[in-house]
Design a protein around this motif. Structure first.
Motif, PDB file in Angstrom:
ATOM      1  N   CYS A  54       8.741  28.766  47.359  1.00 28.94           N
ATOM      2  CA  CYS A  54       8.241  27.912  48.449  1.00 28.94           C
ATOM      3  C   CYS A  54       8.806  26.505  48.332  1.00 28.94           C
ATOM      4  CB  CYS A  54       6.716  27.855  48.406  1.00 28.94           C
ATOM      5  SG  CYS A  54       5.883  29.362  48.918  1.00 28.94           S
ATOM      6  N   LEU A  55       8.788  25.947  47.121  1.00 31.47           N
ATOM      7  CA  LEU A  55       9.263  24.581  46.913  1.00 31.47           C
ATOM      8  C   LEU A  55      10.778  24.491  47.052  1.00 31.47           C
ATOM      9  CD1 LEU A  55       6.965  23.708  43.876  1.00 31.47           C
ATOM     10  CD2 LEU A  55       6.721  22.906  46.212  1.00 31.47           C
ATOM     11  N   LEU A  56      11.489  25.526  46.597  1.00 28.76           N
ATOM     12  CA  LEU A  56      12.947  25.526  46.715  1.00 28.76           C
ATOM     13  C   LEU A  56      13.388  25.598  48.177  1.00 28.76           C
ATOM     14  CD1 LEU A  56      14.034  27.864  43.774  1.00 28.76           C
ATOM     15  CD2 LEU A  56      14.384  25.398  43.952  1.00 28.76           C
ATOM     16  N   LEU A  57      12.725  26.446  48.947  1.00 27.86           N
ATOM     17  CA  LEU A  57      13.055  26.541  50.367  1.00 27.86           C
ATOM     18  C   LEU A  57      12.780  25.217  51.089  1.00 27.86           C
ATOM     19  CD1 LEU A  57      11.696  30.115  51.210  1.00 27.86           C
ATOM     20  CD2 LEU A  57      14.081  29.418  50.985  1.00 27.86           C
ATOM     21  N   THR A  58      11.761  24.495  50.623  1.00 28.77           N
ATOM     22  CA  THR A  58      11.474  23.181  51.208  1.00 28.77           C
ATOM     23  C   THR A  58      12.584  22.185  50.873  1.00 28.77           C
ATOM     24  OG1 THR A  58       9.119  23.627  50.908  1.00 28.77           O
ATOM     25  CG2 THR A  58       9.743  21.357  51.367  1.00 28.77           C
ATOM     26  N   ALA A  59      13.007  22.180  49.604  1.00 30.30           N
ATOM     27  CA  ALA A  59      14.103  21.291  49.201  1.00 30.30           C
ATOM     28  C   ALA A  59      15.388  21.630  49.946  1.00 30.30           C
ATOM     29  CB  ALA A  59      14.325  21.400  47.694  1.00 30.30           C
ATOM     30  N   MET A  60      15.630  22.913  50.160  1.00 29.85           N
ATOM     31  CA  MET A  60      16.832  23.349  50.890  1.00 29.85           C
ATOM     32  C   MET A  60      16.748  22.948  52.365  1.00 29.85           C
ATOM     33  SD  MET A  60      17.235  27.069  49.056  1.00 29.85           S
ATOM     34  CE  MET A  60      18.670  27.632  49.957  1.00 29.85           C
ATOM     35  N   SER A  61      15.546  22.939  52.938  1.00 28.02           N
ATOM     36  CA  SER A  61      15.407  22.504  54.328  1.00 28.02           C
ATOM     37  C   SER A  61      15.707  21.016  54.458  1.00 28.02           C
ATOM     38  CB  SER A  61      13.995  22.802  54.844  1.00 28.02           C
ATOM     39  OG  SER A  61      13.027  21.982  54.211  1.00 28.02           O
ATOM     40  N   TYR A  62      15.293  20.236  53.460  1.00 28.76           N
ATOM     41  CA  TYR A  62      15.622  18.806  53.480  1.00 28.76           C
ATOM     42  C   TYR A  62      17.128  18.606  53.317  1.00 28.76           C
ATOM     43  CZ  TYR A  62      15.883  13.908  52.102  1.00 28.76           C
ATOM     44  OH  TYR A  62      16.213  12.574  52.031  1.00 28.76           O
ATOM     45  N   ASP A  63      17.744  19.439  52.480  1.00 30.89           N
ATOM     46  CA  ASP A  63      19.196  19.383  52.307  1.00 30.89           C
ATOM     47  C   ASP A  63      19.913  19.656  53.624  1.00 30.89           C
ATOM     48  OD1 ASP A  63      21.687  19.652  50.372  1.00 30.89           O
ATOM     49  OD2 ASP A  63      21.739  21.407  51.681  1.00 30.89           O
ATOM     50  N   ARG A  64      19.435  20.641  54.381  1.00 28.09           N
ATOM     51  CA  ARG A  64      20.028  20.955  55.691  1.00 28.09           C
ATOM     52  C   ARG A  64      19.762  19.827  56.699  1.00 28.09           C
ATOM     53  NH1 ARG A  64      24.062  23.089  55.156  1.00 28.09           N
ATOM     54  NH2 ARG A  64      23.724  21.977  53.190  1.00 28.09           N
ATOM     55  N   CYS A  69      21.519  15.949  60.314  1.00 28.60           N
ATOM     56  CA  CYS A  69      21.016  14.739  60.987  1.00 28.60           C
ATOM     57  C   CYS A  69      21.608  13.452  60.414  1.00 28.60           C
ATOM     58  CB  CYS A  69      19.493  14.691  60.894  1.00 28.60           C
ATOM     59  SG  CYS A  69      18.658  16.099  61.660  1.00 28.60           S
ATOM     60  N   LEU A  70      21.941  13.454  59.132  1.00 28.40           N
ATOM     61  CA  LEU A  70      22.491  12.255  58.482  1.00 28.40           C
ATOM     62  C   LEU A  70      23.758  12.617  57.705  1.00 28.40           C
ATOM     63  CD1 LEU A  70      19.098  10.916  57.058  1.00 28.40           C
ATOM     64  CD2 LEU A  70      20.226  10.141  59.149  1.00 28.40           C
ATOM     65  N   PRO A  71      24.763  13.162  58.366  1.00 31.98           N
ATOM     66  CA  PRO A  71      25.944  13.668  57.645  1.00 31.98           C
ATOM     67  C   PRO A  71      26.712  12.595  56.884  1.00 31.98           C
ATOM     68  CG  PRO A  71      26.352  13.577  60.009  1.00 31.98           C
ATOM     69  CD  PRO A  71      24.896  13.306  59.820  1.00 31.98           C
ATOM     70  N   LEU A  72      26.755  11.370  57.407  1.00 29.22           N
ATOM     71  CA  LEU A  72      27.500  10.306  56.741  1.00 29.22           C
ATOM     72  C   LEU A  72      26.806   9.823  55.461  1.00 29.22           C
ATOM     73  CD1 LEU A  72      28.601   8.173  59.837  1.00 29.22           C
ATOM     74  CD2 LEU A  72      29.888   9.938  58.616  1.00 29.22           C
ATOM     75  N   HIS A  73      25.518  10.087  55.352  1.00 31.58           N
ATOM     76  CA  HIS A  73      24.760   9.665  54.165  1.00 31.58           C
ATOM     77  C   HIS A  73      24.508  10.828  53.194  1.00 31.58           C
ATOM     78  CE1 HIS A  73      23.817   5.751  55.999  1.00 31.58           C
ATOM     79  NE2 HIS A  73      23.637   6.421  57.129  1.00 31.58           N
ATOM     80  N   TYR A 165      13.624  18.271  63.733  1.00 34.19           N
ATOM     81  CA  TYR A 165      14.647  17.224  63.785  1.00 34.19           C
ATOM     82  C   TYR A 165      16.048  17.822  63.848  1.00 34.19           C
ATOM     83  CZ  TYR A 165      11.426  13.355  62.884  1.00 34.19           C
ATOM     84  OH  TYR A 165      10.425  12.416  62.998  1.00 34.19           O
ATOM     85  N   ILE A 166      16.260  18.928  63.114  1.00 33.33           N
ATOM     86  CA  ILE A 166      17.580  19.570  63.113  1.00 33.33           C
ATOM     87  C   ILE A 166      17.929  20.089  64.501  1.00 33.33           C
ATOM     88  CG2 ILE A 166      18.849  21.597  62.283  1.00 33.33           C
ATOM     89  CD1 ILE A 166      17.475  21.190  59.570  1.00 33.33           C
ATOM     90  N   VAL A 167      16.994  20.807  65.125  1.00 35.81           N
ATOM     91  CA  VAL A 167      17.231  21.356  66.471  1.00 35.81           C
ATOM     92  C   VAL A 167      17.436  20.228  67.476  1.00 35.81           C
ATOM     93  CG1 VAL A 167      16.195  22.678  68.356  1.00 35.81           C
ATOM     94  CG2 VAL A 167      16.004  23.496  66.002  1.00 35.81           C
ATOM     95  N   HIS A 168      16.629  19.178  67.355  1.00 39.37           N
ATOM     96  CA  HIS A 168      16.767  18.038  68.269  1.00 39.37           C
ATOM     97  C   HIS A 168      18.149  17.395  68.148  1.00 39.37           C
ATOM     98  CE1 HIS A 168      15.612  14.571  70.665  1.00 39.37           C
ATOM     99  NE2 HIS A 168      16.020  13.766  69.699  1.00 39.37           N
ATOM    100  N   THR A 169      18.636  17.287  66.910  1.00 40.27           N
ATOM    101  CA  THR A 169      19.963  16.698  66.679  1.00 40.27           C
ATOM    102  C   THR A 169      21.066  17.612  67.192  1.00 40.27           C
ATOM    103  OG1 THR A 169      19.131  15.567  64.693  1.00 40.27           O
ATOM    104  CG2 THR A 169      21.520  15.781  64.919  1.00 40.27           C
TER     105      THR A 169
END
Length: 250
Positions: A54-64, A69-73, A165-169
């Motif tokens: 559960c926690l890993l999938l959450t971290a991976m969602s933040y990574d995506r 949404c913030l590719p330059l950063h 946020y991902i879909v919106h972007t």
């Protein structure tokens, strides 16, 4: 992403190694038996691996989220040190939360039936066999509900917010090729999240009177099917892995 995938693979290996051997032994011998200590140990490793996933999938969602949404950063935000911190926190939280549950469960008395209506030692079926004080059992259930909300529901909410946020972007991208490329970067993760959380929530939200077959078959998905499907999904959608397969000489 590869760093998180290695940890997800370890979590899947722990789950299958903990559940599948005894399940196959039970199927081949029309039943199986184990001591209470072995049962609680199986519950501990199962719960730890599921919390970890559960926690890993959450971290991976933040990574995506950062990648789209913030590719330059991305390189500055998702640096190796931050990824290592995410992994350590996930492991520590996963084992700590499960340890609290297993310790509380081990303090109960079991003097009624010793037959679990399940193919492995899960929390609720094991708790039903206890003959301890009702108030004590209710307290353990309340603690379990709080920990479950903290380690399962809260991460799921973060995943949902990340994908909003991902879909919106992605929808703001003008070119079709750009949108397709952006969706492909998170398609594998979204598929794994849907399978894992879909079966996990269904198992606990469907009323038990719906039949024991439902409550036994659903855990098979997130204990056996999901660990099997995870590498297939990521391999089929990953160009680097496809290239590596083509270079292998049989």
């Amino acid at each position: 992403m590869y760093f998180f995938l290695t940890q997800l693979t370890i979590s899947d290996i722990i789950t299958t190694s903990d559940i599948v051997p005894n399940m196959l032994h039970m199927v081949m011998n029309n039943g199986s038996s184990m001591s209470l200590a072995e049962c609680i140990t199986q519950l501990f490793f199962f719960g730890s691996s599921e919390c970890l996933e559960c926690l890993l999938l959450t971290a991976m969602s933040y990574d995506r989220y950062v990648a789209i949404c913030l590719p330059l950063h991305y390189n500055s935000l998702m640096n190796p040190l931050l990824c290592l911190k995410y992994i350590l926190i996930s492991w520590i939280l996963g084992f700590t939360v499960t340890l609290v549950q297993t310790i509380n469960l081990s303090k109960l008395q079991f003097c009624w039936s010793n037959v679990i209506d399940h193919f492995f030692c899960e929390f609720d079926p094991l708790l039903k066999l206890s003959c301890s004080n009702i108030m004590k059992i209710r307290i353990i259930k309340l603690i379990s509900f709080f920990l479950g909300f903290l380690i399962i529901v809260c991460p799921f909410i973060i995943v949902v917010i990340s994908y909003v946020y991902i879909v919106h972007t992605i929808l703001k991208i003008q070119s079709f090729t750009g949108r397709q490329r952006a969706f492909s970067t998170c398609g594998s993760h979204l598929a794994v999240v849907s399978i894992f959380y879909g079966t996990l929530f269904s198992n606990y939200l469907i009323p038990e009177k719906g039949g024991s077959v439902v409550h036994i078959s659903l855990p098979i998905v997130y204990t056996v099917v999901t660990p099997l499907v995870n590498p297939i999904i990521y391999c089929l959608r990953n160009k680097d892995i496809k290239k590596a397969f083509t270079k292998i000489k049989f």
